[in-house]
Design a protein around this motif. Structure first.
Motif, PDB file in Angstrom:
ATOM      1  N   PRO A 139      60.768   6.974   9.812  1.00 56.40           N
ATOM      2  CA  PRO A 139      59.327   7.248   9.881  1.00 56.40           C
ATOM      3  C   PRO A 139      58.866   8.018   8.656  1.00 56.40           C
ATOM      4  O   PRO A 139      59.659   8.708   8.007  1.00 56.40           O
ATOM      5  CB  PRO A 139      59.189   8.135  11.132  1.00 56.40           C
ATOM      6  N   GLY A 140      57.595   7.909   8.334  1.00 55.69           N
ATOM      7  CA  GLY A 140      57.071   8.649   7.201  1.00 55.69           C
ATOM      8  C   GLY A 140      55.556   8.648   7.221  1.00 55.69           C
ATOM      9  O   GLY A 140      54.935   7.828   7.897  1.00 55.69           O
ATOM     10  N   PRO A 141      54.971   9.585   6.490  1.00 60.60           N
ATOM     11  CA  PRO A 141      53.516   9.752   6.538  1.00 60.60           C
ATOM     12  C   PRO A 141      52.747   8.618   5.872  1.00 60.60           C
ATOM     13  O   PRO A 141      51.521   8.602   5.945  1.00 60.60           O
ATOM     14  CB  PRO A 141      53.300  11.078   5.798  1.00 60.60           C
ATOM     15  N   GLY A 167      50.666  17.991   9.608  1.00 62.74           N
ATOM     16  CA  GLY A 167      51.476  17.266   8.626  1.00 62.74           C
ATOM     17  C   GLY A 167      51.130  17.589   7.184  1.00 62.74           C
ATOM     18  O   GLY A 167      51.784  17.097   6.265  1.00 62.74           O
ATOM     19  N   ARG A 216      44.655  13.361  12.728  1.00 68.17           N
ATOM     20  CA  ARG A 216      45.868  13.992  12.206  1.00 68.17           C
ATOM     21  C   ARG A 216      46.682  13.031  11.337  1.00 68.17           C
ATOM     22  O   ARG A 216      47.503  13.489  10.543  1.00 68.17           O
ATOM     23  CB  ARG A 216      46.732  14.546  13.347  1.00 68.17           C
ATOM     24  N   VAL A 217      46.480  11.709  11.517  1.00 67.77           N
ATOM     25  CA  VAL A 217      47.172  10.802  10.603  1.00 67.77           C
ATOM     26  C   VAL A 217      46.293  10.428   9.413  1.00 67.77           C
ATOM     27  O   VAL A 217      46.782  10.308   8.295  1.00 67.77           O
ATOM     28  CB  VAL A 217      47.722   9.535  11.307  1.00 67.77           C
ATOM     29  N   LEU A 262      46.470  12.507   6.321  1.00 71.37           N
ATOM     30  CA  LEU A 262      47.633  12.320   5.450  1.00 71.37           C
ATOM     31  C   LEU A 262      47.476  11.096   4.544  1.00 71.37           C
ATOM     32  O   LEU A 262      48.382  10.754   3.802  1.00 71.37           O
ATOM     33  CB  LEU A 262      48.905  12.175   6.297  1.00 71.37           C
ATOM     34  N   GLY A 265      50.916   6.036   9.390  1.00 68.11           N
ATOM     35  CA  GLY A 265      50.384   6.912  10.432  1.00 68.11           C
ATOM     36  C   GLY A 265      50.295   6.164  11.748  1.00 68.11           C
ATOM     37  O   GLY A 265      49.811   5.044  11.789  1.00 68.11           O
ATOM     38  N   VAL A 266      50.807   6.788  12.807  1.00 74.36           N
ATOM     39  CA  VAL A 266      50.819   6.123  14.110  1.00 74.36           C
ATOM     40  C   VAL A 266      49.886   6.833  15.086  1.00 74.36           C
ATOM     41  O   VAL A 266      49.925   8.057  15.204  1.00 74.36           O
ATOM     42  CB  VAL A 266      52.249   6.112  14.707  1.00 74.36           C
ATOM     43  N   PHE A 317      49.504   6.790  18.982  1.00 71.02           N
ATOM     44  CA  PHE A 317      50.342   6.297  20.063  1.00 71.02           C
ATOM     45  C   PHE A 317      49.528   5.807  21.264  1.00 71.02           C
ATOM     46  O   PHE A 317      48.364   6.158  21.439  1.00 71.02           O
ATOM     47  CB  PHE A 317      51.305   7.396  20.534  1.00 71.02           C
TER      48      PHE A 317
END
Ligand SMILES: Nc1ncnc2c1ncn2[C@@H]1O[C@H](COP(=O)(O)OP(=O)(O)OP(=O)(O)O)[C@@H](O)[C@H]1O
Ligand SMILES: [Mg+2]
Lengths: 256, 267
Positions: free
Chosen positions: B84-86, B110, B156-157, B160, B89-90, B92
């Protein structure tokens, strides 16, 4: 208002009942001394100049000795139990490796270790610390392990997805998410620490609250025994509150 | 930000090449995904549409790097994905905000420490404003509604600046009105940021409303069945003839029985 008084209701009732039983002459004083008598004893124990009687002014020394033993034993239990618990909760090989051994040792009542501890460490600090840390280890370990096992895997995924490495993931996601279980384990562990403190001190050490209780039994001083029990209750309660206060510095404890 | 041009310049952002995945269930190997291949261009919105249990979450988990594929590979801007990595962005399917952090702390979670406290705070505030939660930074997740939680999850994703945004039925649990508002928000943000999005859903209307392309999946094992290009201008009129026609076609594709029989026919 009610919330402030309610915690004191049961202690107050117990005190009332005690006073009633002993002052009303229902129970003879050699079985149950009156609250007044215990208070006088406590005042001597706390404040009388040392050497005036065998009890006089010994409180501070006893309390510090006992707290030192509990502190050392409990700290050892936490230092081992927390990391091992977190590891075994997250890593299956670690769990398989530890589980049988730890559950086996856990099945042995702490008191059964006493003779062996006396042989190994002699009477005093080391035996008591050994017993305390052995007893406190299990609740701390189990709390951390079950907490780590039940962490919502989405939290860990979310952390990894936002770019956290392994170490930061452990400290910023795993540990906070495990906190509720860890706190329960720590409180149970600290509670049982006091039980094993007294056990360790009953063996003839020269100072400590447990030692004072044991000496009192030899001398037939029921008032000292009752005072010792009350002091341990109060000190245990204060330690629990103190630890909770410290733990509330963590957001994950404060906000859950 | 680049000037408004075509939505996508066509260069590939995400490539999924022959990805398969099996699970072991009671000692048997069950194929869940089989030979999935598709490409998502920079700035494109692709919807993955399929019935419950067809493996949409599994596929997204593989793209995100949460689990390995059994075969094939995933390339993110040309580089193989293995963790996984920024850059991916997931959002859910379930609520996955960290419950011991406030809304603002979740959004800033993050961000690199290098930005300093002030820099982080500024980015977080900006992003909270974008998702319409400017006044909720100090709330804990348990004190906000489901729709607001998904806004935070989005913020929040996005903060990033991921190369691709992976969304797993993010609005499935919301009421119709809130879902509609979330669609509007997502469309607005996507237009503004030219964000590449892979959007998983089992709702044909949602797929056609949001996506440039809709990939319809089969179940047991999960495969790509059919692809639709949505050539409708945004904002889309849900009652326009073109929209309804496409929605019907997608629905028909989704409801089709697979060509081969589901089991052996007794002779
Ligand atoms: N870890 C696992 N072990 C075994 N089988 C699994 C595992 N994860 C998923 N599956 C199976 O894979 C299939 C696809 O699951 P997945 O969650 O990807 O479906 P989905 O398309 O996201 O469904 P939904 O729309 O309900 O979210 C299901 O049949 C599920 O039982
Ligand atoms: Mg799913």
């Amino acid at each position: 208002m009610a919330a402030r008084l309610l915690p004191w209701l049961l202690p107050a009732c117990t005190l009332g009942l005690w006073a009633l039983l002993s002052l009303g002459g229902l129970v003879p004083a050699y079985l149950l001394p009156s609250p007044k008598q215990v208070l006088d004893t406590a005042l001597t124990y706390f404040f009388a100049p040392q050497g005036e009687s065998y009890l006089a002014g010994r409180f501070l020394g006893d309390a510090l000795a006992s707290l030192g033993r509990v502190g050392a034993g409990f700290a050892l239990a936490v230092a081992l139990g927390l990391p091992l618990g977190l590891l075994s909760g997250r890593l299956r090989p670690m769990r398989l490796f530890l589980e049988t051994f730890i559950n086996g040792v856990r099945a042995v009542p702490g008191i059964a270790w006493l003779p062996l501890a006396l042989v190994w460490f002699g009477i005093g600090f080391k035996t008591t610390v050994f017993l305390v840390s052995l007893a406190a280890f299990f609740p701390v370990y189990l709390g951390a392990a079950s907490g780590a096992m039940q962490v919502n895997p989405l939290f860990l995924r979310a952390g990894a997805m936002m770019g956290l490495g392994r170490v930061r993931l452990v400290f910023t996601v795993l540990v906070p998410a495990t906190m509720p279980h860890v706190v329960t384990g720590l409180r149970l562990g600290l509670g049982i620490s006091f039980a094993y403190l007294v056990l360790g001190e009953l063996t003839g050490v020269s100072d400590g609250l447990g030692a004072t209780i044991m000496d009192a039994r030899m001398l037939g001083r029921v008032d000292v025994i009752v005072m010792g029990i009350l002091l341990i209750a109060v000190i245990g309660r204060l330690c629990d509150s103190g630890m909770m206060w410290g733990l509330r510095l963590f957001k994950s404890v404060r906000r859950l | 930000m680049e000037a408004l041009g075509p939505k996508s310049d066509g260069s590939p952002c995400l490539k999924v090449e022959g990805v398969s995945r099996d699970f072991r269930v009671n000692g048997r190997r069950v194929p869940i995904l089989e030979d999935i291949t598709f490409m998502v261009a920079e700035g494109e919105v692709v919807a993955l549409l399929g019935p419950s249990g067809c493996g949409k979450t599994t596929l997204l988990n593989i793209i995100a790097g949460f689990m390995p594929q059994s075969a094939g590979r995933v390339l993110m801007r040309g580089r193989p994905v293995n963790k996984p990595g920024p850059d991916r962005g997931v959002v859910f399917q379930e609520d996955a905000l960290l419950p011991w952090l406030t809304v603002a702390e979740n959004v800033g979670f993050g961000l690199r420490n290098g930005l300093g406290k002030g820099g982080r705070r500024a980015q977080v505030d900006h992003m909270l404003g974008l998702v319409g939660l400017g006044n909720y930074g100090d709330y804990l997740p348990r004190a906000i509604s489901g729709g607001m939680k998904q806004r935070v999850a989005l913020a929040r994703v996005l903060v990033l600046q991921p190369a691709a945004l992976l969304m797993d039925e993010p609005f499935a649990a919301l009421d119709a009105l809130t879902r509609h508002q979330m669609h509007e928000l997502l469309i607005a943000l996507q237009q503004q940021l030219r964000q590449t999005v892979v959007f998983v859903t089992h709702d044909p209307e949602e797929a056609v409303k949001l996506a440039d392309r809709v990939l319809v999946m089969d179940k047991s094992p999960g495969r790509l069945r059919q692809e639709f290009t949505v050539d409708l201008p945004r904002p889309r009129q849900l009652d326009s003839a073109g929209f309804l026609e496409l929605k019907r076609a997608v629905l028909a594709s989704l409801g089709q029985r697979r060509a081969e029989a589901p089991g052996p026919i007794p002779s």
